[in-house]
Design an enzyme around this catalytic site. Structure first.
Site, mmCIF file in Angstrom:
data_model
loop_
_atom_site.group_PDB
_atom_site.id
_atom_site.type_symbol
_atom_site.label_atom_id
_atom_site.label_comp_id
_atom_site.label_asym_id
_atom_site.label_seq_id
_atom_site.Cartn_x
_atom_site.Cartn_y
_atom_site.Cartn_z
ATOM 1 N N HIS A 223 48.656 99.387 -1.648
ATOM 2 C CA HIS A 223 48.481 100.303 -2.796
ATOM 3 C C HIS A 223 49.783 100.541 -3.574
ATOM 4 C CE1 HIS A 223 49.335 104.530 -0.827
ATOM 5 N NE2 HIS A 223 50.305 103.677 -0.610
ATOM 6 N N ASP A 224 50.913 100.091 -3.012
ATOM 7 C CA ASP A 224 52.186 100.214 -3.733
ATOM 8 C C ASP A 224 52.397 99.074 -4.735
ATOM 9 O OD1 ASP A 224 52.980 102.429 -2.224
ATOM 10 O OD2 ASP A 224 54.036 101.208 -0.733
ATOM 11 N N GLN B 78 54.318 106.836 -9.345
ATOM 12 C CA GLN B 78 55.374 106.579 -8.344
ATOM 13 C C GLN B 78 55.582 105.137 -7.919
ATOM 14 O OE1 GLN B 78 54.862 109.222 -4.823
ATOM 15 N NE2 GLN B 78 57.014 109.606 -5.268
ATOM 16 N N TRP C 246 49.838 111.398 9.409
ATOM 17 C CA TRP C 246 49.203 110.810 10.606
ATOM 18 C C TRP C 246 48.976 111.854 11.695
ATOM 19 C CZ3 TRP C 246 46.813 107.407 8.370
ATOM 20 C CH2 TRP C 246 47.398 106.514 7.477
ATOM 21 N N GLY D 61 63.620 93.769 8.316
ATOM 22 C CA GLY D 61 63.394 92.656 7.400
ATOM 23 C C GLY D 61 62.773 93.122 6.099
ATOM 24 N N ASP D 62 62.660 92.137 5.180
ATOM 25 C CA ASP D 62 62.033 92.377 3.888
ATOM 26 C C ASP D 62 60.769 91.525 3.879
ATOM 27 O OD1 ASP D 62 61.241 91.855 1.190
ATOM 28 O OD2 ASP D 62 63.203 92.554 0.497
ATOM 29 N N PHE D 63 59.598 92.178 3.828
ATOM 30 C CA PHE D 63 58.371 91.386 3.998
ATOM 31 C C PHE D 63 58.073 90.441 2.830
ATOM 32 C CE2 PHE D 63 56.185 95.822 3.578
ATOM 33 C CZ PHE D 63 56.153 95.790 2.177
ATOM 34 N N ASN E 187 48.670 109.017 -8.681
ATOM 35 C CA ASN E 187 49.985 109.149 -8.054
ATOM 36 C C ASN E 187 50.665 107.792 -7.885
ATOM 37 O OD1 ASN E 187 51.999 110.921 -6.928
ATOM 38 N ND2 ASN E 187 51.599 109.858 -5.003
ATOM 39 N N ASP F 297 60.377 96.967 9.054
ATOM 40 C CA ASP F 297 60.697 97.680 7.804
ATOM 41 C C ASP F 297 62.103 97.294 7.361
ATOM 42 O OD1 ASP F 297 60.667 99.725 5.649
ATOM 43 O OD2 ASP F 297 59.010 100.607 6.774
HETATM 44 N N1 SAM Z 1 52.923 102.308 6.719
HETATM 45 C C1 SAM Z 1 53.565 103.594 6.613
HETATM 46 C C2 SAM Z 1 52.534 104.714 6.556
HETATM 47 O O1 SAM Z 1 51.402 104.458 6.146
HETATM 48 O O2 SAM Z 1 52.873 105.838 6.923
HETATM 49 C C3 SAM Z 1 54.509 103.707 5.433
HETATM 50 C C4 SAM Z 1 53.923 103.391 4.087
HETATM 51 S S1 SAM Z 1 55.118 103.554 2.787
HETATM 52 C C5 SAM Z 1 54.148 103.919 1.446
HETATM 53 C C6 SAM Z 1 55.608 101.902 2.455
HETATM 54 C C7 SAM Z 1 56.557 101.314 3.495
HETATM 55 O O3 SAM Z 1 56.863 99.955 3.155
HETATM 56 C C8 SAM Z 1 57.877 102.037 3.570
HETATM 57 O O4 SAM Z 1 58.197 102.322 4.906
HETATM 58 C C9 SAM Z 1 58.869 101.051 2.987
HETATM 59 O O5 SAM Z 1 60.166 101.191 3.499
HETATM 60 C C10 SAM Z 1 58.240 99.741 3.374
HETATM 61 N N2 SAM Z 1 58.661 98.633 2.527
HETATM 62 C C11 SAM Z 1 58.707 98.614 1.180
HETATM 63 N N3 SAM Z 1 59.140 97.410 0.750
HETATM 64 C C12 SAM Z 1 59.372 96.669 1.858
HETATM 65 C C13 SAM Z 1 59.832 95.333 2.064
HETATM 66 N N4 SAM Z 1 60.130 94.555 1.036
HETATM 67 N N5 SAM Z 1 59.933 94.891 3.334
HETATM 68 C C14 SAM Z 1 59.616 95.705 4.383
HETATM 69 N N6 SAM Z 1 59.168 96.972 4.247
HETATM 70 C C15 SAM Z 1 59.056 97.446 2.993
HETATM 71 C C1 ASE Z 2 53.025 105.596 -1.198
HETATM 72 C C2 ASE Z 2 52.346 106.687 -0.714
HETATM 73 C C3 ASE Z 2 52.666 107.926 -1.226
HETATM 74 C C4 ASE Z 2 53.994 105.687 -2.185
HETATM 75 C C5 ASE Z 2 54.323 106.914 -2.708
HETATM 76 C C6 ASE Z 2 53.655 108.050 -2.211
HETATM 77 C C7 ASE Z 2 52.166 109.216 -0.975
HETATM 78 C C8 ASE Z 2 52.848 110.076 -1.792
HETATM 79 N N1 ASE Z 2 53.755 109.363 -2.532
HETATM 80 O O1 ASE Z 2 52.718 104.378 -0.713
HETATM 81 C C9 ASE Z 2 51.137 109.636 0.013
HETATM 82 C C10 ASE Z 2 49.786 109.812 -0.628
HETATM 83 N N2 ASE Z 2 49.751 110.978 -1.443
HETATM 84 C C11 ASE Z 2 49.545 110.884 -2.765
HETATM 85 C C12 ASE Z 2 49.560 112.159 -3.537
HETATM 86 O O2 ASE Z 2 49.360 109.820 -3.305
#
Ligand code: SAM
Ligand code: ASE
Length: 349
Positions: free
Chosen positions: A259-260, A310, A168, A239-241, A306, A214
């Protein structure tokens, strides 16, 4: 090179084959602290001085610095005083993006890429064969609970949060400015992680209140390392969403969340968001959007791989996000491409 016919000389294939040599040169230079050492010295240094300062071998350091010159990360000057010794300094690009404390630093992204992504990608072939992530093979941890695996230690969690935080520095402003979000006063950043995007929101819209939602241990880490008391307008909600009720808000940001996850989990989450969203409120998705015909962008195509190694998700096209949003009840779906990695989709209730 570009003038040579690919039938005669496969430059591109060679570049692809050896791309990891470049990645590893970058990783090693950051891990050893080359760019920060040169920054701190405030004058060009010889390989011997760098080796001495970093506690590395003279010969290895000389080769590493030389490769960094080839990559245009360092500039080599020939010293006149000192028998023509080569002296090295950071290029502007390295100073701006590779030193730890620069406001546009990607240092932490590079460290995570080296320590975690590179190890996961070692099993890309298995991931494609099996269609699933590789936490078990790469790290010996069960992937039953996705973020249990991603956050397999406190050190790993901090490192992931720093990765999330650092992009960011580069793309945050574009994403929060893609739409005029000023009508939305109460904003929840679901999975808001370190809070970097929440901070960007407040800079762009000083009147709003952003809450980072989060998991409890992520909130704890964010308070400890990323967000201080002085960050006015930012608060936390543990919390847990998927499991807990969501608080009511004008706008929910889901940046790199969907995307996760699979389509069905994504729809489950968006439906919950829709139910709690105020009328006239909305949801902002921030993701790397694929073209409708899957022809690119290359970054989104690679990021989708990725996500395979992951996570449980994938990168999607606009139409796929639109279908999920519509199924959850949202309307007025608008898309803004930023030209950088991450794009924005706004939908309202
Ligand atoms: N939104 C942030 C960003 O774009 O920089 C972080 C994205 S990261 C890939 C996914 C986020 O979802 C993490 O901070 C993770 O801890 C949170 N997360 C995953 N499962 C969750 C849940 N069940 N409840 C709340 N947050 C969760
Ligand atoms: C996620 C984002 C990322 C989960 C795992 C991740 C990123 C890296 N690992 O939500 C950031 C984006 N970069 C890539 C290479 O995908």
């Amino acid at each position: 090179m570009s003038s040579l016919d690919e039938a005669e000389y496969p430059q591109r294939i060679l570049d692809y084959m050896e791309g990891f040599l470049i990645s590893k040169t970058l990783f090693a230079s950051c891990e050893l602290g080359v760019f920060d050492f040169l920054l701190a010295s405030q004058r060009p240094l010889s390989a011997a001085e760098v080796a001495e300062g970093l506690g590395t071998s003279r010969d290895g350091t000389e080769r590493l610095l030389s490769a960094c010159v080839g990559l245009q990360l360092l500039t080599a000057h020939r010293s006149h005083a000192d028998g023509g010794t080569v002296l090295y300094s950071n290029t502007e690009m390295a100073r701006m993006y590779l030193t730890k404390c620069s406001p546009r630093s990607l240092y932490h992204s590079i460290l995570y890429s080296s320590s975690t992504l590179y190890l996961c990608w070692n099993y890309l072939t298995d991931a494609v064969r099996e269609g699933r992530n590789q936490h078990e093979r790469a790290f010996g941890v069960s992937s039953g609970d996705l973020f249990g695996a991603v956050y397999r230690s406190d050190e790993e969690m901090l490192s992931f949060m720093q990765l999330m935080n650092s992009i960011w520095n580069i793309c945050g402003e574009d994403v929060v400015m893609a739409f005029d979000l000023s009508p939305f006063k109460t904003i929840y950043d679901l999975g808001g992680c370190s809070g970097a995007l929440a901070r960007r929101c407040l800079t762009a819209y000083p009147g709003c209140c952003v809450t980072i939602f989060d998991l409890p241990k992520v909130v704890r880490m964010s308070r400890e390392h990323f967000i201080s008391q002085e960050d006015e307008g930012i608060s936390f909600f543990e919390g847990d969403f998927f499991r807990d009720p969501l608080p009511e808000a004008d706008l929910y940001i889901l940046a790199r969340i969907l995307h996760d996850w699979t389509d069905s989990r994504s729809l489950e989450l968006l439906t919950k968001v829709y139910q709690r969203c105020k009328t006239g409120g909305g949801v902002l998705l921030v993701e790397a959007l694929l073209h409708e015909d899957n022809s690119g962008p290359l970054t989104a195509q690679l990021y989708s791989l990725n996500m395979l190694v992951q996570t449980e998700g994938r990168e999607r096209k606009t139409s796929e996000y639109a279908a999920l949003l519509t199924a959850a009840g949202f309307a007025h779906i608008q898309v803004r491409r930023t030209g950088k990695i991450y794009d924005a989709i706004l939908a309202t209730k």
